[in-house]
Design an enzyme around this catalytic site. Structure first.
Site, PDB file in Angstrom:
ATOM      1  CB  SER A 183     -46.080 -26.194  47.450  1.00  0.00           C
ATOM      2  OG  SER A 183     -47.473 -26.414  47.436  1.00  0.00           O
TER       3      SER A 183
ATOM      4  CD  GLU B   4      -2.953  -0.976   0.103  1.00  0.00           C
ATOM      5  OE1 GLU B   4      -3.468   0.139  -0.127  1.00  0.00           O
ATOM      6  OE2 GLU B   4      -3.204  -1.989  -0.579  1.00  0.00           O
TER       7      GLU B   4
END
Length: 851
Positions: free
Chosen positions: A489, A91
């Protein structure tokens, strides 16, 4: 003549000088105009790129990832030189020599465009690309290029070259949702940066030019050409030798995308209820942006082995109930038979791979029906090599699955495979072994019933396992944390805890007989499961046998305002209504809250905050959240040899008296050994404590049990509540799931012992009558009860407490009359004639609940 020549060159020089000055002026003006109101480039000095967050187990095993952009930030000093050299060669070969832009590169680009025609190539330096990616748009225009150069020049005066390169290598998009070189290395090669070969490094460096058009499979030839160009440039720049570059060019491009390399993400388990709940909770705590972009390192509390056991135990329990219904509900998906060739394996495998079915059910495989015979269906199975003679699903294995008649909707037994399946149906199958080898494929279906399971450490609140349903990929709704259900319960222990703190003892006598309660909605007449009544009965028996009427009387006596405070104190409810029905678990809560509440019973009454996360660290390793807030003294020393034994001091809030917690636990141990879960949990002989829960019409069934160190709970029910059947109870459906889990969680351990708190003493009573017995009494009916000091009972007297004993039983005969009579007819408050039993029929009890 000579004078004329001097004048000509003088004139030419003057015009050139004036032209240069004017050009510089124009250039300065352009830069001045476009240099205004540019983005603040100095923010890049403190820029933190969006980075994925990861969840790990306590042992460091990767569990899950959350990200908007798949990026793993890596400091520049940890990026290998070869990576830097490859990207610079591809690059910006003059990166370390220019000051933000490369004049020679720009001139070369202009020359190439003029010589060969076509569009002017970018000629952008790495610094310019950083400015474009971070601060500018991606449009191709002269204006953007000028701004890019201006900002690049300014950035070079702010950051060092390595800092700019660090931004670039961590930000750049490299295809396949991979941002930055570290994520790309994992995405394409399943490797860390230091494991990449030269050829693999060059391919990554080739991608910035066209990340979407250099796919390693679709565009393989172009990808290899660009990779080889990068290798050539690396050799030309002196980073590698020409021989090394040529050798790398000869290598094939082998990536995860081609199927030749196993993806690193395949080693990560599929997302499940546990990690999704972590996402929900941390998003609420830190925000989505921080979780998905902050690069957090999250240490989960999960125990992977227990998580697998919990998931399998819940699935087995849900499937067992579903199979008991013997109803076929159709295929999990359907594939158009015209879209594949049953005789072509590649064809049906491709079609099957597109079927949207859950694939996270252990040992279950999606399979497509290829053809139907008289006694079996030929199937193609995902993830399993096809047998040369074919794979078959025998009808005999699925004959239990009744189908609905087309005309009436009634259930009928199928007569053959064609009654159940058709070509293109997608079903689940499981391999069944026999005598150590494969026997046949078995049909499986996802149950309609759902449920949840959760286990946690009673001392710290660390959630060790959580399964929020049958399959996460089938339904992401987490029923452990999100489903509001009636606990039935299983709420009763907290009513009894309120009573014990109000002066009751486990030996207190409470009347078990019919009762009517006036409410705003009318007369409420709760009942015991099974319709039986014990008469005056010790408190212990009331919870062991889950007696609803005793619980209601206790709640009336201590007051629902007091009961509500306990429900809120233990975190079961936020604002519990003072309704008597809530004493039987009529209010809705979550399994997550119930298990945490039971943990406080198990640890002696200390508050614990449930958590799925031990610690969260930011991208720099700084701890920003830690669940364990206990102080450790003497944990710091100059040398390990000089360090004394660490002393950890807990600052946990006490939510219940320690004696009360022990008494409740002791009674819940009785519920396990001879009460509503004796047939399942009691058979383990581990001395555990636990409680069942079953609501009206058995729409929800529960079980929560614990040892001193681990508590686990389960609930089952339809997402749209409806009755589960007359034989459905917490003790028959959920307790076996708890058993399957706890056997693995406590493998190799013997019976547990809960620590006895100071401030009390043991007495002996008859557990049926509550009568005080001599200290040397023994036998099946003798129960040792822990009583607070100062709450002593006389030998030979019946169990009483400071409130006058069983004052709520003033409308029935004296205790001796009831106990000594085979059956005494008494008119109840509803005017009915009932026979109160002389002795509890302990073998006939069920789990109680909202009756």
């Amino acid at each position: 003549m000579l004078l004329w020549i001097f004048r000509f060159f003088g004139f030419l020089f003057s015009w050139l000088a004036i032209g240069a000055i004017m050009a510089l002026g124009v250039l300065a003006a352009v830069f001045q105009i476009y240099g205004r109101d540019l983005p603040d480039y100095q923010q890049l000095a403190t820029y933190e790129p969006a980075t994925l967050s990861r969840i790990y187990t306590g042992e460091g095993q990767l569990m899950d990832e959350f990200a908007r952009e798949r990026r793993i930030f890596t400091p520049i000093d940890e990026i290998p030189d070869q990576i830097k050299q490859a990207f610079i060669s591809a690059e910006d070969k003059n990166f370390y020599n220019h000051h933000g832009f490369d004049p020679r590169g720009i001139i070369a680009a202009v020359y190439d465009a003029a010589l060969h025609g076509g569009r002017l190539r970018g000629a952008s330096t790495i610094t310019q690309q950083v400015m474009k990616n971070f601060l500018l748009t991606g449009e191709r225009s002269g204006e953007r290029k000028i701004k890019e150069i201006i900002l690049a020049t300014r950035l070079e005066n702010t950051l060092s070259k390595d800092e700019i390169l660090q931004l670039y290598l961590n930000e750049i998009f490299l295809g396949q949702n991979a941002y930055g070189v570290t994520a790309a290395a994992q995405t394409y090669f399943a490797k860390s940066l230091d494991q990449l070969t030269l050829a693999e490094t060059a391919y990554l460096a080739a991608l910035p030019k066209e990340p979407s058009n250099l796919h390693p499979v679709r565009d393989k030839a172009e990808a290899i050409d660009r990779r080889n160009y990068v290798l050539t440039q690396m050799a030309a720049n002196g980073y590698v030798s020409r021989d090394e570059a040529e050798a790398a060019k000869k290598e094939d491009l082998v990536t995860v995308q081609s199927g030749a390399i196993v993806s690193s993400r395949s080693e990560m388990p599929p997302r499940d209820y546990f990690t999704e709940e972590i996402r929900r909770q941390l998003s609420a705590k830190f925000g989505d942006d921080e979780l998905f972009t902050g690069g957090l390192s999250i240490r989960a509390t999960v125990d992977p082995k227990l998580q697998a056991v919990a998931a399998q135990a819940l699935r087995d329990g849900l499937e067992a109930y579903d199979r008991g219904l013997k109803v076929y509900r159709g295929p999990v998906a359907e594939i158009d038979p015209a879209s594949f060739d049953p005789a072509d394996e590649a064809s049906w495998r491709k079609a099957l791979s597109t079927a949207a079915v859950p694939r996270d059910i252990t040992d279950w495989h999606p399979a497509v029906i290829l053809s139907l015979g008289e006694k079996s269906a030929r199937i193609g199975i995902e993830g399993v090599p096809a047998s040369p003679e074919g794979d078959f699903l025998p009808f005999s294995d699925a004959a239990w699955a009744r189908v609905r008649a087309n005309d009436s909707g009634r259930l009928r037994s199928p007569s053959g495979p064609s009654d159940l399946w058709k070509v293109g149906d997608v079903v689940f199958v499981k391999a069944i072994d026999k005598d150590g080898g494969f026997d046949h494929w078995s049909y499986r279906q996802i149950p309609a019933i759902q449920g949840a399971f959760m286990a946690m450490d009673t001392q710290t609140g660390r959630v060790l396992a959580m399964q929020g349903g049958f399959s996460y990929q089938s339904s992401v709704f987490n029923r452990a944390t999100q489903a509001l259900r009636q606990p039935g319960s299983s709420f009763k222990p907290f009513v009894y805890a309120a009573a014990l703190d109000q002066g009751y003892s486990p030996a207190t006598i409470v009347l078990d007989a019919p009762i009517e309660v006036a409410t705003a909605a009318g007369i409420w007449t709760p009942e015991n499961s099974g319709g039986t009544y014990y008469g005056p009965t010790p408190l212990r028996t009331g919870i062991e046998q889950s007696r609803n009427l005793m619980t209601v009387r206790i709640a009336q006596d201590v007051g629902m305002d007091t009961v509500a405070k306990y429900g809120e104190r233990f975190g079961i409810y936020d604002n519990m209504p003072h309704l008597l029905s809530y004493s039987l678990g009529a209010g809705e809560t979550t399994l997550y809250k119930m298990v945490a509440a039971y943990a406080m019973l198990a640890n002696g009454g200390l508050r614990v905050e449930p958590t799925l996360v031990d610690r969260v660290q930011d991208r720099y390793g700084k701890t920003i959240y830690r669940h364990d807030q206990r102080d450790c003294e003497e944990c710091v020393a100059d040398a390990a040899a000089d360090a004394p034994d660490p002393m950890i001091h807990s600052n946990a809030e006490r939510v219940m008296d320690a004696i009360t917690a022990y008494q409740v636990t002791s009674m819940l141990q009785g519920a396990v050994s001879r009460g509503t879960s004796a047939a399942s949990v009691g058979k383990l002989k581990l001395n555990l404590a636990g409680k069942t829960g079953t609501t009206n019409e058995a729409k929800d069934v529960w079980y929560v049990g614990y040892s001193p160190r681990i508590v686990a709970g389960c609930y089952m029910g339809y997402d749209n509540p409806r009755p589960l059947g007359e034989t459905a109870f917490g003790g028959t459906l959920c307790a076996p799931i708890f058993v399957d889990f706890i056997k693995q969680a406590m493998a190799g351990q013997g019976p547990v012992t809960f620590p006895v708190p100071p401030g009390g003493h043991f007495i002996k009573i008859n557990r049926h009558t509550g009568q005080r017995l001599p200290d040397d009494a023994s036998g099946d009916e003798v129960q040792a009860e822990y009583i607070r000091d100062g709450q002593d009972l006389m030998v030979g007297a019946y169990g009483t407490t400071v409130d006058g004993g069983w004052k709520m039983g003033s409308d029935v005969p004296l205790f001796d009359d009831v106990r000594n009579s085979p059956a005494i007819e008494r008119v109840t408050v509803r005017g009915e004639s009932r026979a109160l039993p002389s002795k509890p029929s302990l073998g006939s009890m069920s789990s109680g609940g909202l009756y």
